[in-house]
Design a protein around this motif. Structure first.
Motif, short mmCIF file in Angstrom:
data_model
loop_
_atom_site.label_atom_id
_atom_site.label_comp_id
_atom_site.label_asym_id
_atom_site.label_seq_id
_atom_site.Cartn_x
_atom_site.Cartn_y
_atom_site.Cartn_z
N PHE A 76 0.84 -1.21 0.00
CA PHE A 76 0.00 0.00 0.00
C PHE A 76 0.87 1.25 0.00
O PHE A 76 0.61 2.21 -0.74
CB PHE A 76 -0.91 -0.02 1.23
N LEU A 77 1.90 1.24 0.81
CA LEU A 77 2.76 2.43 0.93
C LEU A 77 3.61 2.66 -0.33
O LEU A 77 4.12 3.76 -0.54
CB LEU A 77 3.66 2.32 2.17
N TRP A 137 -8.52 2.74 -4.11
CA TRP A 137 -8.67 1.45 -3.45
C TRP A 137 -9.37 1.61 -2.10
O TRP A 137 -10.29 0.84 -1.76
CB TRP A 137 -7.29 0.81 -3.29
N LEU A 138 -8.98 2.60 -1.33
CA LEU A 138 -9.61 2.84 -0.02
C LEU A 138 -11.09 3.15 -0.21
O LEU A 138 -11.95 2.63 0.53
CB LEU A 138 -8.92 3.99 0.71
N GLY A 177 -13.34 0.09 -0.90
CA GLY A 177 -13.51 -0.96 0.11
C GLY A 177 -12.30 -1.82 0.39
O GLY A 177 -12.39 -2.85 1.04
N MET A 178 -11.13 -1.41 -0.10
CA MET A 178 -9.86 -2.12 0.22
C MET A 178 -9.93 -3.62 -0.02
O MET A 178 -9.56 -4.40 0.86
CB MET A 178 -9.45 -1.90 1.68
N THR A 179 -10.38 -4.03 -1.18
CA THR A 179 -10.45 -5.47 -1.46
C THR A 179 -9.07 -6.12 -1.38
O THR A 179 -8.13 -5.68 -2.01
CB THR A 179 -11.03 -5.72 -2.87
N LYS A 180 -9.00 -7.16 -0.55
CA LYS A 180 -7.75 -7.91 -0.35
C LYS A 180 -8.03 -9.38 -0.58
O LYS A 180 -9.01 -9.90 -0.07
CB LYS A 180 -7.28 -7.78 1.09
#
Lengths: 113, 113
Positions: free
Chosen positions: B30-31, B41-42, B45-48
Protein backbone atom coordinates in the motif's frame (compact mmCIF):
# COMPACT_ATOMS: atom_id res chain seq x y z
CA UNK A 1 5.76 1.62 19.15
CA UNK A 2 3.54 -1.28 18.25
CA UNK A 3 0.25 -2.25 16.74
CA UNK A 4 -1.96 -5.01 18.07
CA UNK A 5 -4.69 -6.82 16.18
CA UNK A 6 -7.19 -8.75 18.30
CA UNK A 7 -9.02 -11.54 16.50
CA UNK A 8 -12.50 -12.81 17.34
CA UNK A 9 -11.43 -16.37 17.98
CA UNK A 10 -14.99 -17.63 18.45
CA UNK A 11 -15.59 -17.49 14.68
CA UNK A 12 -12.93 -20.12 13.93
CA UNK A 13 -12.16 -18.44 10.60
CA UNK A 14 -9.99 -20.28 8.08
CA UNK A 15 -6.41 -19.03 8.04
CA UNK A 16 -6.53 -17.19 4.70
CA UNK A 17 -9.77 -15.41 5.52
CA UNK A 18 -8.46 -14.47 8.94
CA UNK A 19 -5.25 -13.06 7.46
CA UNK A 20 -7.21 -10.78 5.12
CA UNK A 21 -9.30 -9.48 8.03
CA UNK A 22 -6.21 -8.86 10.14
CA UNK A 23 -4.62 -6.93 7.27
CA UNK A 24 -7.80 -4.88 6.98
CA UNK A 25 -7.70 -4.00 10.70
CA UNK A 26 -3.99 -3.22 10.53
CA UNK A 27 -4.32 -0.80 7.63
CA UNK A 28 -7.51 0.72 9.01
CA UNK A 29 -5.94 1.53 12.39
CA UNK A 30 -2.77 2.77 10.70
CA UNK A 31 -4.80 5.26 8.67
CA UNK A 32 -6.42 6.55 11.89
CA UNK A 33 -3.05 7.34 13.44
CA UNK A 34 -1.42 10.74 13.35
CA UNK A 35 1.44 11.27 10.92
CA UNK A 36 4.03 11.33 13.72
CA UNK A 37 2.81 7.97 15.05
CA UNK A 38 2.75 6.47 11.55
CA UNK A 39 6.28 7.64 10.79
CA UNK A 40 7.78 6.51 14.07
CA UNK A 41 6.18 3.07 13.76
CA UNK A 42 7.25 2.60 10.13
CA UNK A 43 10.81 3.63 10.98
CA UNK A 44 10.95 1.21 13.91
CA UNK A 45 9.95 -1.83 11.82
CA UNK A 46 6.11 -1.86 11.97
CA UNK A 47 5.86 -4.25 14.93
CA UNK A 48 2.53 -6.08 14.78
CA UNK A 49 1.18 -8.54 17.29
CA UNK A 50 -1.87 -10.72 16.63
CA UNK A 51 -3.80 -11.64 19.78
CA UNK A 52 -6.79 -13.84 20.53
CA UNK A 53 -10.05 -12.27 21.72
CA UNK A 54 -12.90 -14.37 23.05
CA UNK A 55 -15.88 -12.88 21.24
CA UNK A 56 -17.39 -9.92 19.39
CA UNK A 57 -18.40 -8.45 22.77
CA UNK A 58 -14.81 -8.70 24.01
CA UNK A 59 -13.58 -6.84 20.93
CA UNK A 60 -16.19 -4.12 21.36
CA UNK A 61 -15.16 -3.66 25.01
CA UNK A 62 -11.50 -3.33 23.97
CA UNK A 63 -12.49 -0.82 21.31
CA UNK A 64 -14.19 1.34 23.96
CA UNK A 65 -11.00 1.32 26.02
CA UNK A 66 -8.91 2.27 22.98
CA UNK A 67 -11.27 5.14 22.14
CA UNK A 68 -11.18 6.36 25.75
CA UNK A 69 -7.36 6.28 25.65
CA UNK A 70 -7.44 8.18 22.33
CA UNK A 71 -5.48 5.48 20.52
CA UNK A 72 -5.96 4.87 16.81
CA UNK A 73 -8.28 1.88 16.37
CA UNK A 74 -10.28 0.16 13.65
CA UNK A 75 -12.97 -2.48 14.04
CA UNK A 76 -13.51 -4.83 11.11
CA UNK A 77 -17.02 -5.97 10.39
CA UNK A 78 -17.05 -8.41 7.53
CA UNK A 79 -18.98 -7.51 4.40
CA UNK A 80 -20.34 -11.06 4.48
CA UNK A 81 -19.53 -11.95 0.91
CA UNK A 82 -17.75 -15.18 1.75
CA UNK A 83 -17.48 -17.05 5.04
CA UNK A 84 -19.45 -15.18 7.71
CA UNK A 85 -22.68 -13.18 7.99
CA UNK A 86 -22.60 -9.48 7.06
CA UNK A 87 -21.73 -7.25 10.02
CA UNK A 88 -19.85 -9.96 11.91
CA UNK A 89 -17.12 -8.43 14.08
CA UNK A 90 -13.95 -10.26 13.03
CA UNK A 91 -11.07 -8.22 14.45
CA UNK A 92 -9.89 -4.98 16.00
CA UNK A 93 -6.69 -3.10 15.28
CA UNK A 94 -5.19 -0.83 17.97
CA UNK A 95 -2.18 1.40 17.28
CA UNK A 96 0.44 2.20 16.15
CA UNK A 97 0.98 3.73 19.57
CA UNK A 98 3.44 3.54 22.43
CA UNK A 99 3.97 -0.03 23.67
CA UNK A 100 2.75 0.78 27.17
CA UNK A 101 -0.42 2.50 25.98
CA UNK A 102 -1.40 -0.53 23.88
CA UNK A 103 -0.39 -3.08 26.51
CA UNK A 104 -2.51 -1.27 29.13
CA UNK A 105 -5.52 -2.39 27.06
CA UNK A 106 -4.49 -5.71 25.55
CA UNK A 107 -1.82 -6.88 28.00
CA UNK A 108 -3.78 -9.82 29.37
CA UNK A 109 -4.58 -11.37 25.98
CA UNK A 110 -2.67 -14.33 24.57
CA UNK A 111 -0.97 -14.58 21.20
CA UNK A 112 -3.15 -16.10 18.52
CA UNK A 113 -1.59 -19.43 17.59
CA UNK B 1 -8.99 -2.15 -7.74
CA UNK B 2 -7.61 -4.90 -5.57
CA UNK B 3 -4.64 -6.03 -3.59
CA UNK B 4 -3.36 -9.59 -3.52
CA UNK B 5 -1.13 -11.12 -0.89
CA UNK B 6 0.61 -14.36 -1.87
CA UNK B 7 1.70 -16.55 1.03
CA UNK B 8 4.65 -18.96 1.00
CA UNK B 9 2.60 -22.02 1.84
CA UNK B 10 5.64 -24.29 2.13
CA UNK B 11 6.47 -22.77 5.53
CA UNK B 12 3.26 -24.01 7.15
CA UNK B 13 3.17 -20.97 9.42
CA UNK B 14 0.75 -20.93 12.34
CA UNK B 15 -2.33 -18.84 11.65
CA UNK B 16 -1.51 -15.88 13.93
CA UNK B 17 2.05 -15.59 12.65
CA UNK B 18 0.83 -15.82 9.07
CA UNK B 19 -1.77 -13.10 9.64
CA UNK B 20 0.88 -10.69 10.94
CA UNK B 21 3.07 -11.34 7.89
CA UNK B 22 0.14 -10.81 5.52
CA UNK B 23 -0.68 -7.51 7.23
CA UNK B 24 2.96 -6.50 6.84
CA UNK B 25 2.88 -7.24 3.09
CA UNK B 26 -0.45 -5.47 2.70
CA UNK B 27 0.70 -2.26 4.35
CA UNK B 28 4.10 -2.40 2.66
CA UNK B 29 2.61 -2.67 -0.83
CA UNK B 30 0.00 0.00 0.00
CA UNK B 31 2.76 2.43 0.93
CA UNK B 32 4.49 1.76 -2.43
CA UNK B 33 1.37 2.74 -4.36
CA UNK B 34 0.74 6.18 -5.78
CA UNK B 35 -1.69 8.43 -3.97
CA UNK B 36 -4.33 8.05 -6.69
CA UNK B 37 -4.18 4.23 -6.44
CA UNK B 38 -4.32 4.37 -2.65
CA UNK B 39 -7.33 6.67 -2.65
CA UNK B 40 -9.28 4.73 -5.24
CA UNK B 41 -8.67 1.45 -3.45
CA UNK B 42 -9.61 2.84 -0.02
CA UNK B 43 -12.79 4.37 -1.44
CA UNK B 44 -13.76 1.08 -3.10
CA UNK B 45 -13.51 -0.96 0.11
CA UNK B 46 -9.86 -2.12 0.22
CA UNK B 47 -10.45 -5.47 -1.46
CA UNK B 48 -7.75 -7.91 -0.35
CA UNK B 49 -7.29 -11.46 -1.55
CA UNK B 50 -4.93 -13.92 0.14
CA UNK B 51 -3.52 -16.55 -2.22
CA UNK B 52 -1.31 -19.60 -1.82
CA UNK B 53 2.18 -19.61 -3.34
CA UNK B 54 4.26 -22.80 -3.52
CA UNK B 55 7.65 -21.56 -2.31
CA UNK B 56 10.01 -18.64 -1.76
CA UNK B 57 11.17 -19.04 -5.37
CA UNK B 58 7.59 -18.79 -6.62
CA UNK B 59 7.10 -15.56 -4.67
CA UNK B 60 10.34 -14.08 -6.02
CA UNK B 61 9.25 -14.91 -9.58
CA UNK B 62 5.90 -13.19 -8.99
CA UNK B 63 7.70 -10.18 -7.56
CA UNK B 64 9.76 -9.87 -10.75
CA UNK B 65 6.57 -9.86 -12.80
CA UNK B 66 5.02 -7.21 -10.57
CA UNK B 67 8.11 -5.02 -10.84
CA UNK B 68 8.15 -5.43 -14.63
CA UNK B 69 4.47 -4.41 -14.73
CA UNK B 70 5.26 -1.40 -12.51
CA UNK B 71 2.76 -2.48 -9.87
CA UNK B 72 3.28 -1.60 -6.21
CA UNK B 73 4.71 -4.64 -4.44
CA UNK B 74 6.31 -5.56 -1.14
CA UNK B 75 8.14 -8.75 -0.24
CA UNK B 76 8.20 -9.73 3.42
CA UNK B 77 11.29 -11.40 4.77
CA UNK B 78 10.82 -12.33 8.37
CA UNK B 79 13.11 -10.80 10.96
CA UNK B 80 13.45 -14.28 12.42
CA UNK B 81 12.64 -13.38 16.00
CA UNK B 82 10.00 -16.05 16.46
CA UNK B 83 9.02 -18.95 14.23
CA UNK B 84 11.25 -18.97 11.14
CA UNK B 85 14.89 -18.23 10.25
CA UNK B 86 15.87 -14.61 9.57
CA UNK B 87 15.49 -13.67 5.92
CA UNK B 88 12.82 -16.28 5.19
CA UNK B 89 10.48 -15.08 2.43
CA UNK B 90 7.00 -15.36 3.95
CA UNK B 91 4.72 -13.39 1.64
CA UNK B 92 4.38 -10.89 -1.18
CA UNK B 93 1.88 -8.07 -1.49
CA UNK B 94 0.90 -6.80 -4.97
CA UNK B 95 -1.30 -3.75 -5.43
CA UNK B 96 -3.55 -1.88 -4.91
CA UNK B 97 -3.85 -1.81 -8.69
CA UNK B 98 -6.44 -2.49 -11.36
CA UNK B 99 -8.02 -5.94 -11.04
CA UNK B 100 -6.83 -7.02 -14.48
CA UNK B 101 -3.25 -5.93 -13.92
CA UNK B 102 -3.01 -7.95 -10.71
CA UNK B 103 -4.85 -10.96 -12.10
CA UNK B 104 -2.47 -11.06 -15.08
CA UNK B 105 0.23 -12.01 -12.57
CA UNK B 106 -1.58 -14.00 -9.89
CA UNK B 107 -4.62 -15.27 -11.79
CA UNK B 108 -3.62 -18.93 -11.69
CA UNK B 109 -3.08 -19.09 -7.92
CA UNK B 110 -5.63 -20.55 -5.54
CA UNK B 111 -7.14 -18.91 -2.48
CA UNK B 112 -5.30 -19.72 0.74
CA UNK B 113 -7.66 -21.79 2.86
Amino acid sequence: MKQVIVVNESLGLPCGKLAAQVAHASLGAFLQARYAEQSEWLASGMTKVVLAGASAEALLALQELAVAAELPEFLVQDAGRTVVAAGTVTCLGIGPAADQAVSAITGTLKLLT
